[in-house]
Design a protein around this motif. Structure first.
Motif, PDB file in Angstrom:
ATOM      1  N   GLU A 305      36.879  29.249 -24.010  1.00  0.00           N
ATOM      2  CA  GLU A 305      36.448  30.406 -23.219  1.00  0.00           C
ATOM      3  C   GLU A 305      35.065  30.879 -23.665  1.00  0.00           C
ATOM      4  O   GLU A 305      34.238  31.279 -22.841  1.00  0.00           O
ATOM      5  CB  GLU A 305      37.462  31.542 -23.311  1.00  0.00           C
ATOM      6  CG  GLU A 305      38.911  31.163 -22.962  1.00  0.00           C
ATOM      7  CD  GLU A 305      39.121  30.667 -21.531  1.00  0.00           C
ATOM      8  OE1 GLU A 305      38.140  30.528 -20.777  1.00  0.00           O
ATOM      9  OE2 GLU A 305      40.284  30.404 -21.165  1.00  0.00           O
ATOM     10  N   GLU A 353      45.764  32.594 -15.587  1.00  0.00           N
ATOM     11  CA  GLU A 353      45.376  31.182 -15.621  1.00  0.00           C
ATOM     12  C   GLU A 353      46.207  30.333 -14.670  1.00  0.00           C
ATOM     13  O   GLU A 353      45.715  29.331 -14.157  1.00  0.00           O
ATOM     14  CB  GLU A 353      45.437  30.663 -17.055  1.00  0.00           C
ATOM     15  CG  GLU A 353      44.426  31.431 -17.903  1.00  0.00           C
ATOM     16  CD  GLU A 353      43.845  30.631 -19.029  1.00  0.00           C
ATOM     17  OE1 GLU A 353      44.658  30.127 -19.820  1.00  0.00           O
ATOM     18  OE2 GLU A 353      42.623  30.514 -19.118  1.00  0.00           O
ATOM     19  N   GLU A 388      40.572  24.476 -17.915  1.00  0.00           N
ATOM     20  CA  GLU A 388      41.612  25.403 -17.448  1.00  0.00           C
ATOM     21  C   GLU A 388      42.940  24.688 -17.214  1.00  0.00           C
ATOM     22  O   GLU A 388      43.997  25.286 -17.382  1.00  0.00           O
ATOM     23  CB  GLU A 388      41.155  26.156 -16.194  1.00  0.00           C
ATOM     24  CG  GLU A 388      40.003  27.127 -16.431  1.00  0.00           C
ATOM     25  CD  GLU A 388      40.214  28.119 -17.578  1.00  0.00           C
ATOM     26  OE1 GLU A 388      41.367  28.388 -17.952  1.00  0.00           O
ATOM     27  OE2 GLU A 388      39.209  28.590 -18.133  1.00  0.00           O
ATOM     28  N   HIS A 391      44.442  24.695 -20.476  1.00  0.00           N
ATOM     29  CA  HIS A 391      44.948  26.022 -20.864  1.00  0.00           C
ATOM     30  C   HIS A 391      46.282  26.325 -20.197  1.00  0.00           C
ATOM     31  O   HIS A 391      47.156  26.952 -20.801  1.00  0.00           O
ATOM     32  CB  HIS A 391      43.919  27.109 -20.521  1.00  0.00           C
ATOM     33  CG  HIS A 391      42.614  26.890 -21.226  1.00  0.00           C
ATOM     34  ND1 HIS A 391      41.475  27.575 -20.920  1.00  0.00           N
ATOM     35  CD2 HIS A 391      42.287  26.019 -22.225  1.00  0.00           C
ATOM     36  CE1 HIS A 391      40.489  27.143 -21.698  1.00  0.00           C
ATOM     37  NE2 HIS A 391      40.972  26.199 -22.492  1.00  0.00           N
TER      38      HIS A 391
HETATM   39 FE   LIG Z   1      41.050  29.475 -19.662  1.00  0.00          FE
END
Ligand SMILES: [Fe+2]
Ligand SMILES: [Fe+2]
Length: 479
Positions: A305, A353, A388, A391
């Motif tokens: 991030e 997310e 992402e 994540h």
């Molecule tokens: Fe993220």
């Protein structure tokens, strides 16, 4: 014939490199540390990386200087990886129970407690980068000199990789200290540095190999237990921290606008993500007792991030935009850190997310990058999307099992997020912001750089967050 002579006379087949390239026969013929001695030292390295990870993570949120925030995010992650590598190696050395949670020496504990509790950034910089990391580097080097390069090749490999990154961290710290720590401040820090030296001296150096001094150590900064500061701070380039005067999502998803100006909104969204490390650092620091894999993975995500924020910084710089004219706020991290518990923050993060994984999420941002004809935007969104996806997987691993199933996990994140009501009016009425519309100024700068006339329709964009939470349920802010 002495042993040495026999070794000198020994040769490999057609003089090929000996011992799979690890060492010469002579080097490998010198006995080194025993398994027990190795484990004792490796556990000290493990402790050092563990505490450095803790110290750096603890400072991310309250460190005002953006560059240092990013540097700490990076280095906390590197330390987390070395902790993992050392844990694995110790586990290979006949060591169950591993005893990795034990403090190897009280002097080392005070050493790291002092740096953790140091009130000023300058002290943390000097403590981490001029004391702790060089002491660790020297200990790693000594280990590699002392251990048998053949018998203990796996540990040597771990130490060698660690030294590469420890060296990078020391170089970063040195340059930062030159920029930030002046001579006068240095004088007051020097007294405290002597205490740090005494701590190491009492522990027989970081690796415990030297004679231990019997000097009594009295705690200074750590005489009172460290209290974590969850309130995000920013340096003076960040003005107007509560501004919600421009809604970048509404612009990004409006088909009436071209892709090229949309890249500026994406740079803004990326740079604004500096609030995610601020928020994640608080989860990591305030959540105790998890398996190390949790801290490693969360630290990796935190670092990603910070990288996303820096991609925004680069994007703006490359587009000729002074990013300080866009209002990079801390509203999101401030509110989550002060209004939610750590687990609730994790729930919100997961909820947001997950939203990025839909067709209108990260894929869409990448498509805009492609369509814009801006190679940098295309590239950054490509990697941002990949990060992402990772994540979301980390969330599935660490967050969902704590709450039940996927549906409950989403519902709980939504519930926690819904509790944060819009503060649009409150912050305006308190005089914290006038929600100034920064967009035309930023767009004009980029147009000058691109050598194009501003499009009047784009210039006139003035949709704010007034009627939307600076976030959204359907579209994401941070993540
Ligand atoms: Fe993220
Ligand atoms: Fe991100």
């Amino acid at each position: 014939m002495s042993d040495n002579t026999s070794i000198r006379q020994y040769s490999s087949y057609r003089n090929l490199p000996t011992l799979a390239g690890l060492a010469t026969i002579a080097d490998a013929a010198r006995p080194g540390l025993t398994v027990e001695q190795c484990v004792t030292r490796l556990k000290r390295f493990h402790y050092a990386f563990l505490r450095l990870h803790e110290i750096l993570t603890a400072r991310i949120t309250a460190e005002p200087i953006y560059e240092l925030k990013c540097g700490f995010s990076h280095h906390a992650y590197l330390c987390a990886e070395h902790v993992q590598a050392l844990r694995t190696r110790v586990g290979e050395m006949r060591e169950p129970p591993l005893g990795l949670e034990e403090i190897p020496h009280p002097g080392l504990e005070i050493f790291f407690d002092e740096i953790l509790a140091a009130p000023k950034s300058s002290e943390v910089l000097v403590g981490v980068y001029e004391k702790a990391l060089p002491a660790l580097d020297a200990a790693l080097a000594r280990y590699m000199d002392d251990t048998n390069p053949l018998a203990d090749a796996p540990s040597n490999r771990v130490c060698r990789f660690a030294r590469l990154e420890v060296g990078d961290m020391i170089a970063y710290g040195k340059r930062s200290i030159e920029c930030l720590v002046g001579g006068r401040e240095r004088e007051t820090i020097n007294n405290w540095m002597r205490l740090l030296d005494d701590c190491l001296g009492s522990a027989g150096a970081l690796d415990g190999v030297e004679p231990c001094s019997d000097k009594t150590i009295s705690r200074y900064y750590s005489a009172r237990p460290y209290v974590y500061d969850p309130v995000p701070k920013r340096d003076e380039r960040f003005q107007d921290l509560f501004n919600q005067g421009v809604n970048p999502e509404a612009f990004l998803y409006d088909p009436a606008f071209d892709a090229k100006p949309k890249t500026l909104m994406m740079h803004f969204k990326r740079l604004r993500e500096i609030d995610v490390p601020e928020m994640m650092a608080s989860i990591i620091f305030e959540t105790k007792g998890k398996p190390w894999g949790y801290y490693r993975d969360m630290s990796r995500q935190l670092w990603d991030e910070a990288r996303h924020a820096m991609m925004g910084e680069v994007g703006f710089a490359a587009a000729g935009v002074d990013w300080t004219k866009a209002r990079i706020t801390h509203n999101w991290s401030l509110r989550l850190n002060t209004e939610c518990k750590p687990f609730e923050r994790h729930a919100v993060l997961y909820f947001i997310e997950q939203g990025l994984m839909t067709k209108t999420g990260k894929r869409y941002e990448w498509e805009v990058g492609v369509e814009s004809g801006e190679p940098l935007s295309r590239l950054f969104q490509d990697f941002d999307w990949a990060d992402e996806v990772l994540h979301a997987a980390l969330g599935r691993e660490w967050y969902i099992p704590q709450i039940g199933d996927w549906k409950q996990a989403i519902a709980y994140g939504d519930e926690c997020w819904s509790r944060i009501l819009s503060n649009w009016t409150t912050v305006r009425d308190k005089g914290l912001t006038r929600h100034e519309n920064w967009w035309p100024g930023v767009y004009r700068q980029a147009c000058r750089h691109w050598g194009v006339e501003p499009d009047p329709k784009v210039l006139a964009y003035a949709t704010t967050y007034e009627n939307t939470r600076a976030d959204l349920k359907t579209v994401s802010t941070s993540g």
